[in-house]
Design an enzyme around this catalytic site. Sequence first.
Site, PDB file in Angstrom:
ATOM      1  N   GLU A 141       0.817  -1.198   0.000  1.00  0.00           N
ATOM      2  CA  GLU A 141       0.000   0.000   0.000  1.00  0.00           C
ATOM      3  C   GLU A 141       0.853   1.250   0.000  1.00  0.00           C
ATOM      4  O   GLU A 141       1.951   1.293   0.555  1.00  0.00           O
ATOM      5  CB  GLU A 141      -0.928  -0.009   1.209  1.00  0.00           C
ATOM      6  CG  GLU A 141      -2.016  -1.026   1.000  1.00  0.00           C
ATOM      7  CD  GLU A 141      -3.015  -1.040   2.113  1.00  0.00           C
ATOM      8  OE1 GLU A 141      -3.782  -2.010   2.178  1.00  0.00           O
ATOM      9  OE2 GLU A 141      -3.027  -0.105   2.897  1.00  0.00           O
ATOM     10  N   CYS A 198       3.676   8.065   1.606  1.00  0.00           N
ATOM     11  CA  CYS A 198       4.314   7.016   2.410  1.00  0.00           C
ATOM     12  C   CYS A 198       4.487   5.783   1.518  1.00  0.00           C
ATOM     13  O   CYS A 198       3.514   5.200   1.054  1.00  0.00           O
ATOM     14  CB  CYS A 198       3.431   6.709   3.620  1.00  0.00           C
ATOM     15  SG  CYS A 198       4.191   5.584   4.773  1.00  0.00           S
ATOM     16  N   CYS A 220       8.573  -7.983   6.113  1.00  0.00           N
ATOM     17  CA  CYS A 220       9.855  -7.529   6.664  1.00  0.00           C
ATOM     18  C   CYS A 220      10.430  -8.655   7.504  1.00  0.00           C
ATOM     19  O   CYS A 220       9.699  -9.352   8.194  1.00  0.00           O
ATOM     20  CB  CYS A 220       9.658  -6.288   7.521  1.00  0.00           C
ATOM     21  SG  CYS A 220      11.195  -5.641   8.235  1.00  0.00           S
ATOM     22  N   CYS A 239       5.080  -4.682  15.528  1.00  0.00           N
ATOM     23  CA  CYS A 239       4.846  -4.276  14.130  1.00  0.00           C
ATOM     24  C   CYS A 239       4.134  -5.382  13.353  1.00  0.00           C
ATOM     25  O   CYS A 239       4.630  -6.510  13.287  1.00  0.00           O
ATOM     26  CB  CYS A 239       6.177  -3.945  13.459  1.00  0.00           C
ATOM     27  SG  CYS A 239       6.019  -3.612  11.701  1.00  0.00           S
ATOM     28  N   CYS A 294     -10.659   1.172   4.302  1.00  0.00           N
ATOM     29  CA  CYS A 294      -9.505   0.613   3.615  1.00  0.00           C
ATOM     30  C   CYS A 294      -8.923  -0.551   4.382  1.00  0.00           C
ATOM     31  O   CYS A 294      -8.515  -1.533   3.800  1.00  0.00           O
ATOM     32  CB  CYS A 294      -8.437   1.679   3.416  1.00  0.00           C
ATOM     33  SG  CYS A 294      -8.839   2.750   2.060  1.00  0.00           S
TER      34      CYS A 294
HETATM   35  N1  SAH Z   1      11.262  -0.563   8.630  1.00  0.00           N
HETATM   36  C1  SAH Z   1      11.357   0.825   8.806  1.00  0.00           C
HETATM   37  C2  SAH Z   1      10.265   1.618   8.127  1.00  0.00           C
HETATM   38  C3  SAH Z   1       8.858   1.102   8.157  1.00  0.00           C
HETATM   39  S1  SAH Z   1       8.006   1.118   9.690  1.00  0.00           S
HETATM   40  C4  SAH Z   1      11.450   1.172  10.273  1.00  0.00           C
HETATM   41  O1  SAH Z   1      11.233   0.295  11.113  1.00  0.00           O
HETATM   42  O2  SAH Z   1      11.793   2.315  10.567  1.00  0.00           O
HETATM   43  C5  SAH Z   1       7.549   2.833   9.901  1.00  0.00           C
HETATM   44  C6  SAH Z   1       7.381   3.215  11.371  1.00  0.00           C
HETATM   45  O3  SAH Z   1       6.140   2.666  11.911  1.00  0.00           O
HETATM   46  C7  SAH Z   1       8.493   2.702  12.273  1.00  0.00           C
HETATM   47  O4  SAH Z   1       8.925   3.696  13.162  1.00  0.00           O
HETATM   48  C8  SAH Z   1       7.814   1.582  12.995  1.00  0.00           C
HETATM   49  O5  SAH Z   1       8.466   1.283  14.183  1.00  0.00           O
HETATM   50  C9  SAH Z   1       6.420   2.110  13.189  1.00  0.00           C
HETATM   51  N2  SAH Z   1       5.441   1.076  13.513  1.00  0.00           N
HETATM   52  C10 SAH Z   1       5.445  -0.220  13.167  1.00  0.00           C
HETATM   53  N3  SAH Z   1       4.375  -0.870  13.652  1.00  0.00           N
HETATM   54  C11 SAH Z   1       3.652   0.039  14.330  1.00  0.00           C
HETATM   55  C12 SAH Z   1       2.428  -0.021  15.041  1.00  0.00           C
HETATM   56  N4  SAH Z   1       1.751  -1.145  15.156  1.00  0.00           N
HETATM   57  N5  SAH Z   1       1.967   1.117  15.606  1.00  0.00           N
HETATM   58  C13 SAH Z   1       2.661   2.267  15.472  1.00  0.00           C
HETATM   59  N6  SAH Z   1       3.823   2.379  14.801  1.00  0.00           N
HETATM   60  C14 SAH Z   1       4.322   1.270  14.236  1.00  0.00           C
HETATM   61 FE1  SF4 Z   2      10.373  -4.192   9.820  1.00  0.00          FE
HETATM   62 FE2  SF4 Z   2       8.257  -3.321  11.133  1.00  0.00          FE
HETATM   63 FE3  SF4 Z   2      10.608  -3.478  12.359  1.00  0.00          FE
HETATM   64 FE4  SF4 Z   2      10.204  -1.587  10.463  1.00  0.00          FE
HETATM   65  S1  SF4 Z   2       9.157  -1.733  12.437  1.00  0.00           S
HETATM   66  S2  SF4 Z   2      12.013  -2.953  10.709  1.00  0.00           S
HETATM   67  S3  SF4 Z   2       8.849  -2.722   9.066  1.00  0.00           S
HETATM   68  S4  SF4 Z   2       9.438  -5.212  11.561  1.00  0.00           S
END
Ligand code: SAH
Ligand code: SF4
Length: 379
Positions: A97, A110, A117, A124, A347
């Site tokens: 997305e 974004c 990942c 996450c 969505c």
């Molecule tokens: N992998 C990269 C970028 C993608 S995640 C990273 O980890 O930075 C983008 C942001 O969303 C990151 O800061 C991540 O920690 C945060 N994030 C992931 N899961 C989340 C959730 N369930 N609620 C809020 N933020 C979350």
């Molecule tokens: Fe991967 Fe999610 Fe960790 Fe970002 S926050 S590195 S997307 S597992």
Amino acid sequence: MTEKQIEKVNLLGFTLPKMEAFFISIGEKKFRGAQMIKWIHQQGITDFEQMTNLSKALREQLKQIAEVRPPRVTFEGDSVDGTRKWLVEVDGGSKVETVYIPDGDRGTLCVSSQVGCSLDCSFCSTGKQGFNKNLTAAEIIGQVFLAARSFGLPVKDSQKRLVTNVVMMGMGEPLLNFDSVIDAMSIMLEDQAYGLSKRRVTLSTSGVVPNLNKLAKVTDVALAISLHAPNDSLRNELVPINRKYPIATLFDSIRNYLSGLSENRRVTFEYTMLKGINDSDGLARELSELAKTIRCKINLIPFNPFPGTKYEVSSRNRIYAFQRILLSDGHVVTVRKTRGDDIDAACGQLAGQVADKTKRSSRYIRIEDVTECMREIPH
Ligand code: SAH
Ligand code: SF4
């Protein structure tokens, strides 16, 4: 061999130097590279026939060997607040997305870098889904291409430039898809393409230190670090890659990155607020001390729950109390807006439906995760 059987090269993900090399390799002049980049990324044209400054013979030749193929959009939806989302199918059939969030005169896109990942951060949903594949440069820049084009053609000459910022904060860890992410960002920054300033393109990483060191050598885009904890024992639990590259090592790498940038540039620390886990006053003070050691701003993100997670979001009051401690020490701290507008839910449901239907739920990003990414309210 018929035209169909030849594997055509997709020019969408070619940086300017690669595009120039491509034209040289087929016996053309170097300047054709810039012409092609402009057609694709500024005019939004994918059909060689419409590229009127190329000779008929060259257009014919290109049709035989090349194509400009963006990923396929399988859903596009708008919210009343102007947020727009796309569900984008990439090679192999997985979907990612892309989300556009307008905010005043800023329009932030974004963008995803991987399907799934491998880093498995405990809070996450993308991490919980495991790793599926790296996106190609064409699939990454293709998200920008599709978004920019959806606001009308020509992209570059729109009265108002709509995509003003790009954040690599969608699905995936961009530093684990290094070459494609670098190529895609180079096209975002390229004057002949989107011409975004390096301050308006942000790479977010959970801290893949060797690749962050590599990044410092090749680009100077804005950097966001997913910190989420101010000490190693807690961060080991939340962001497992910390076991390999602990905070001290990560901070050295960030300092090295910042040393190549002008004085006023800062790293952004992302800190997801997890109830009873990382949101105490004591941890705020610990974070404050840690943050004093580096030029930074801090972005507190209310945790976005997903099915099966053991975490809950911190209360509003807790988040603001946490923020106040940091503010009182002079830090720049923002809290991301919580979601709640009409289309988010719709969505999110759509992603769920699609996933259930195809039994590939592990491949889909949750829309609400990305949507929350970029809405900030300064305090
Ligand atoms: N992998 C990269 C970028 C993608 S995640 C990273 O980890 O930075 C983008 C942001 O969303 C990151 O800061 C991540 O920690 C945060 N994030 C992931 N899961 C989340 C959730 N369930 N609620 C809020 N933020 C979350
Ligand atoms: Fe991967 Fe999610 Fe960790 Fe970002 S926050 S590195 S997307 S597992």
